[in-house]
Structures are given as structure tokens and as C-alpha cells.
Design a protein around this motif. Structure first.
Motif, short mmCIF file in Angstrom:
data_model
loop_
_atom_site.label_atom_id
_atom_site.label_comp_id
_atom_site.label_asym_id
_atom_site.label_seq_id
_atom_site.Cartn_x
_atom_site.Cartn_y
_atom_site.Cartn_z
N ILE A 20 0.85 -1.20 0.00
CA ILE A 20 0.00 0.00 0.00
C ILE A 20 0.89 1.24 0.00
O ILE A 20 1.69 1.44 0.93
N PHE A 21 0.76 2.09 -1.01
CA PHE A 21 1.48 3.37 -1.02
C PHE A 21 0.55 4.46 -0.51
O PHE A 21 -0.61 4.55 -0.92
N VAL A 22 1.08 5.29 0.41
CA VAL A 22 0.32 6.40 0.97
C VAL A 22 1.07 7.68 0.62
O VAL A 22 2.08 8.01 1.24
N GLY A 23 0.60 8.37 -0.44
CA GLY A 23 1.30 9.57 -0.89
C GLY A 23 0.60 10.84 -0.42
O GLY A 23 -0.39 10.80 0.30
N GLY A 24 1.13 11.96 -0.88
CA GLY A 24 0.51 13.24 -0.53
C GLY A 24 1.55 14.29 -0.21
O GLY A 24 2.75 13.99 -0.04
N PHE A 25 1.07 15.51 -0.11
CA PHE A 25 1.94 16.68 0.04
C PHE A 25 2.49 16.79 1.47
O PHE A 25 2.05 16.09 2.38
N ALA A 132 -1.93 -2.09 -3.90
CA ALA A 132 -3.25 -1.52 -3.59
C ALA A 132 -3.50 -0.27 -4.41
O ALA A 132 -2.55 0.39 -4.86
N PRO A 133 -4.78 0.10 -4.61
CA PRO A 133 -5.06 1.40 -5.23
C PRO A 133 -4.28 2.49 -4.49
O PRO A 133 -4.17 2.46 -3.26
N PHE A 134 -3.73 3.41 -5.26
CA PHE A 134 -2.82 4.42 -4.70
C PHE A 134 -3.61 5.54 -3.99
O PHE A 134 -4.38 6.25 -4.62
N SER A 135 -3.38 5.67 -2.69
CA SER A 135 -4.06 6.70 -1.90
C SER A 135 -3.21 7.96 -1.85
O SER A 135 -2.02 7.88 -1.54
N VAL A 136 -3.81 9.09 -2.11
CA VAL A 136 -3.11 10.37 -1.90
C VAL A 136 -3.85 11.13 -0.81
O VAL A 136 -5.05 11.40 -0.93
N LEU A 137 -3.12 11.43 0.27
CA LEU A 137 -3.73 12.14 1.40
C LEU A 137 -3.68 13.64 1.16
O LEU A 137 -2.72 14.16 0.58
N ILE A 138 -4.70 14.32 1.68
CA ILE A 138 -4.81 15.77 1.43
C ILE A 138 -5.11 16.50 2.74
O ILE A 138 -6.03 16.13 3.46
N ASP A 139 -4.32 17.55 2.97
CA ASP A 139 -4.58 18.42 4.13
C ASP A 139 -5.60 19.48 3.69
O ASP A 139 -5.40 20.16 2.67
N PRO A 140 -6.70 19.65 4.44
CA PRO A 140 -7.71 20.64 4.05
C PRO A 140 -7.14 22.03 3.81
O PRO A 140 -7.57 22.74 2.89
N VAL A 141 -6.14 22.42 4.58
CA VAL A 141 -5.57 23.77 4.43
C VAL A 141 -4.99 23.93 3.03
O VAL A 141 -5.18 24.95 2.36
N ARG A 142 -4.28 22.90 2.58
CA ARG A 142 -3.68 22.97 1.24
C ARG A 142 -4.74 22.96 0.16
O ARG A 142 -4.57 23.55 -0.91
N LEU A 143 -5.84 22.28 0.43
CA LEU A 143 -6.91 22.22 -0.55
C LEU A 143 -7.55 23.60 -0.72
O LEU A 143 -7.82 24.03 -1.85
N TYR A 144 -7.77 24.25 0.41
CA TYR A 144 -8.31 25.62 0.32
C TYR A 144 -7.38 26.50 -0.51
O TYR A 144 -7.81 27.25 -1.37
N GLU A 145 -6.08 26.37 -0.20
CA GLU A 145 -5.10 27.24 -0.88
C GLU A 145 -4.92 26.90 -2.35
O GLU A 145 -4.89 27.76 -3.21
#
Ligand SMILES: Nc1nc2c(ncn2[C@@H]2O[C@H](COP(=O)(O)OP(=O)(O)OP(=O)(O)O)[C@@H](O)[C@H]2O)c(=O)[nH]1
Ligand SMILES: [Mg+2]
Length: 380
Positions: A20-25, A132-145
Motif C-alpha cells: 500500500i502506497f500512501v502519498g501526498g503533500f 493496492a489502489p494508490f491513496s493520496v492524502l490531502i490536508d484541508p488547508v492545502r486544498l483551500y489554498e
């Protein structure tokens, strides 16, 4: 980049391993989520191994997850795609412990994981790993920006292309830190993600509290296409823009009190001092994280932005005679200047608390333009 079609080295496993890869900023909560997922899998009686990744060694993530009693290997010196052989070596070390599931966290600056890591692994080691399907995690603050473009900082503008490419190559979008959002805010962000990525599953979780982790686990443990959203073209131009403004520091420091000091106070003052120094230079704090160890116990602390307060995790170590500090700082400051600032802050805080500090290792790097060993564009 090689056109090689035979595996770089043979890897065998007694049984296929779920990977399982867990990616994101930066600071999206990948390590926290990896730990939450691992704990949940352990409850189901599965053996779990972990692989961490960074541009240099002395990694806080590896220090924190090594406390969980699971096999851990680290890949340092670059992203998984650029250090593909090291990834294989690290994976082999963990495979010796016969895990059922491996969870791997690509370094936050990586935005080409599918083409350079997932597809090559599928191509060369399809009988060893079930990816596994590749999950990308997202911080809400970055999403707003960066997605809603609400008051984006200069940093957000520079790095938005990397953030967007990470979202683009995800099989599953995981909006994390739901505990910090009202129901309306969460709905607004999920809606925005669905609008921009209409065919992708969007999940909301709180890695910290555990909300949504069961559902996420079910999604990543099912047999489903992995790496189906490959980025067709390698576009690493954002690293040249972003790289100029990014300094990456990893350090380890021995701290000895005269005779005792509060571990939490040291961590708190150090994070504040670093933030002050960054702001004094007109630079943003992206993510500063540290781990303090003492007699097998670990305390973690993070600072996730210029206008945030330090957040503590792990154990409160109380007053200690000596401790080992691992410090990772990602700031918008050039690496040599960042090294000087960090060393000064370590010594200043030590002096203020009557602690003897000795810097054992200090690396600073500017994440360079990726140079992956393989790049594959056709889903396997
Ligand atoms: N409130 C809240 N905070 C969270 C959650 N998940 C992670 N965090 C916090 O976010 C900060 C960063 O978490 P990490 O897990 O280190 O994030 P990361 O993506 O691994 O960070 P990098 O590896 O540096 O990119 C820490 O202070 C965590 O405690 C969450 O679900 N809710
Ligand atoms: Mg991490």
C-alpha cells in the motif's frame, strides 16, 4: 532513464505481499495515517511492515514508526523512483519478517509515483506484490489554498503544480484531518474534489482520531486497479521553480541536561525559535517535525505552517537527564542558510535551558529534479 524490461534484481517472497502506497503533500498526515492503518491491520491479525522515504537520513518519520514494534526500513537520498534499487533492498529487508502487508510512504515532494514506482513494481515483481489502489492524502488547508485558491501563500503558488499532479495520479483521494472541519466545510471540500476529479473515489478520514480508517482500509485491501491514473508525461519543471525556495534539513543532536531539562519545553522552544528565524527572513514554515528519544520512549512535535502552534504527539517524556533529538525542517530558505539557522536555534535553546547540545549529523539538501530509474506509462 532505462528501457530495461528485466527486473533489476530477483526478489522472492513466500507469499504475495499486499503493498500500500500512501502519498501526498508535505504534512498531509501520511505518517499518521500509515500508523493508523497499520494498527488497524494488526487488530485483524495481519503482520505489517513499513517503508519510509526522505531526501536524507536522520528521518523523524522512521524514528516515530520504529516505536510501533513492526519491521521498518527506510529509503533515503531521494524519492522511491530515483532510489528504486534502494527501495527494492529496503523492501527485501522487511520481507524477511514475512509481513502480509507492506505500507510505504513516498517522500512528500514526489509527484510521479505511479509511473516511476508502482508500474515498474507491477511490471517486474507482479508475483511478489499485490499493489493496492494508490491513496493520496490531502490536508484541508492545502486544498483551500491550492484547489479553491483561497488566499494562497507564495509557497502554495510555487508548489501547486506538484500538489495537483499528486491528486491527478491518485486512485483514491483521501481528505484527512476531518476532525478540524465542520460538516459544511468537509462537504464543500469533498464537493470541490469531486468536481475536479469526477471519476475518483473521495474518502474523508481523521488519521489522528481514527474516523474513516476502517473504510479506507477496506478500499486499499480490496483487489482493485492500482496505478490506473498514470501521468502521461514527465513534467518536473515545478521542481526547478519550487526547488529554489525549498530547503530540506535533517539533523540529529545529543542533548544532556545540567542536570535535567523538560523535553517538551526544549521541543516547544526550538520549534518557536525556528519559526521566528524563518519569518525574520520572510520565509514560510512548511513542515518542521522532531522526535525526542529517551530510554526507548519517544515524543514527537510538529509545526505545520508559519501561523500555527506546535503540536505534540507520542509520550510526554517529562524531565530528562539526556535525550536524542532528530530534527527535520522543510522551509522556504536555501539549504546552507537553513543549516546555519537550525544549528544556531539548537544551541540557543540549549543554552536557555542549561542543556549541553552536540550536533551529531546535519544534512541540508534542495530536493533536486527527479531522475527516476524507470518511467512507465502503460498501466500493467
Ligand atoms: N488534527 C489532525 N491532525 C493530524 C491528522 N493527521 C495528521 N495530523 C497532524 O499533521 C501533522 C503532520 O502529520 P504527519 O503524519 O507527520 O504528516 P506527513 O504527511 O507524514 O508529513 P511529511 O512526511 O513531513 O510530509 C502532525 O502534527 C500530525 O499530528 C488528523 O487526522 N487530524
Ligand atoms: Mg511523513
Amino acid at each position: 532513464m532505462s528501457e530495461q524490461t528485466v527486473p533489476p534484481k530477483p526478489i522472492t517472497s513466500a507469499k504475495p505481499v499486499h503493498l500500500i502506497f500512501v502519498g501526498g503533500f508535505l504534512g498531509a498526515g501520511k505518517t499518521t495515517a500509515m500508523a493508523a492503518l497499520a494498527r488497524r491491520l494488526l487488530q485483524d491479525g495481519l503482520n505489517v511492515g513499513l517503508v519510509t522515504n526522505d531526501h536524507a537520513d536522520e528521518m523523524v518519520d522512521a524514528a516515530l514508526v520504529s516505536q510501533f514494534g513492526m519491521p521498518v526500513a527506510e529509503v533515503s537520498g531521494g524519492c522511491f523512483g530515483c532510489e528504486f534499487n534502494d527501495l527494492l533492498d529496503a523492501t527485501e529487508r522487511v520481507l524477511q519478517q514475512e509481513p502480509d502487508v507492506l505500507i510505504a510512504e513516498p517522500v512528500a515532494s514526489c509527484a510521479d509515483t505511479v509511473a516511476t514506482v508502482i508500474l515498474p513494481l507491477k511490471q517486474f515483481y507482479g508475483s511478489v506484490f499485490r499493489i493496492a489502489p494508490f491513496s493520496v492524502l490531502i490536508d484541508p488547508v492545502r486544498l483551500y489554498e491550492m484547489l479553491l485558491e483561497e488566499n494562497p501563500s507564495e509557497f502554495a503558488r510555487s508548489f501547486a503544480p506538484i500538489f495537483h499532479r499528486q491528486l491527478e495520479e491518485a486512485d483514491i483521494l483521501v481528505l484527512n484531518k476531518a476532525d478540524k472541519l465542520s460538516t459544511e466545510e468537509a462537504q464543500k471540500l469533498v464537493e470541490a474534489l469531486r468536481q475536479h476529479h469526477p471519476s475518483k473515489p473521495v474518502l474523508t478520514i481523521s488519521a489522528k482520531r481514527g474516523d474513516g480508517v476502517d473504510e479506507w482500509m477496506q478500499m486499499v485491501m480490496q483487489e482493485a486497479p492500482a496505478g490506473s491514473r498514470v501521468l502521461e508525461k514527465a513534467d518536473y519543471s515545478a521542481y526547478e521553480v519550487g526547488g529554489v525556495k525549498l530547503g530540506w534539513l535533517n539533523a540529529s543532536v545529543q542533548l544532556v541536561g545540567e542536570p535535567f531539562f523538560s523535553a517538551r519545553e526544549y521541543a516547544d522552544l526550538l520549534l518557536r525559535r525556528l519559526r521566528e528565524a524563518a519569518l525574520g527572513r520572510g520565509s514560510e514554515v512548511l513542515h518542521i517535525k522532531l522526535a525526542l528519544y529517551c530510554h526507548g520512549r519517544v515524543m514527537g512535535a510538529n509545526l505545520l505552517g508559519s501561523d500555527t502552534e506546535p503540536v505534540f504527539g507520542g509520550e510526554d517524556l517529562g524531565d530528562v537527564r539526556q535525550a536524542m533529538l532528530v530534527l527535520n525542517a522543510r522551509l522556504g530558505i536555501d539549504p546552507p542558510t537553513l543549516g546555519g539557522i537550525a544549528a544556531q536555534a539548537v544551541y540557543d535553546v540549549a543554552k536557555a535551558l542549561r542543556v549541553d547540545a552536540e550536533i551529531l549529523k546535519l544534512h541540508t539538501v534542495k530536493p533536486s529534479v527527479p531522475c527516476p530509474a524507470f518511467r512507465m506509462c502503460n498501466p500493467v
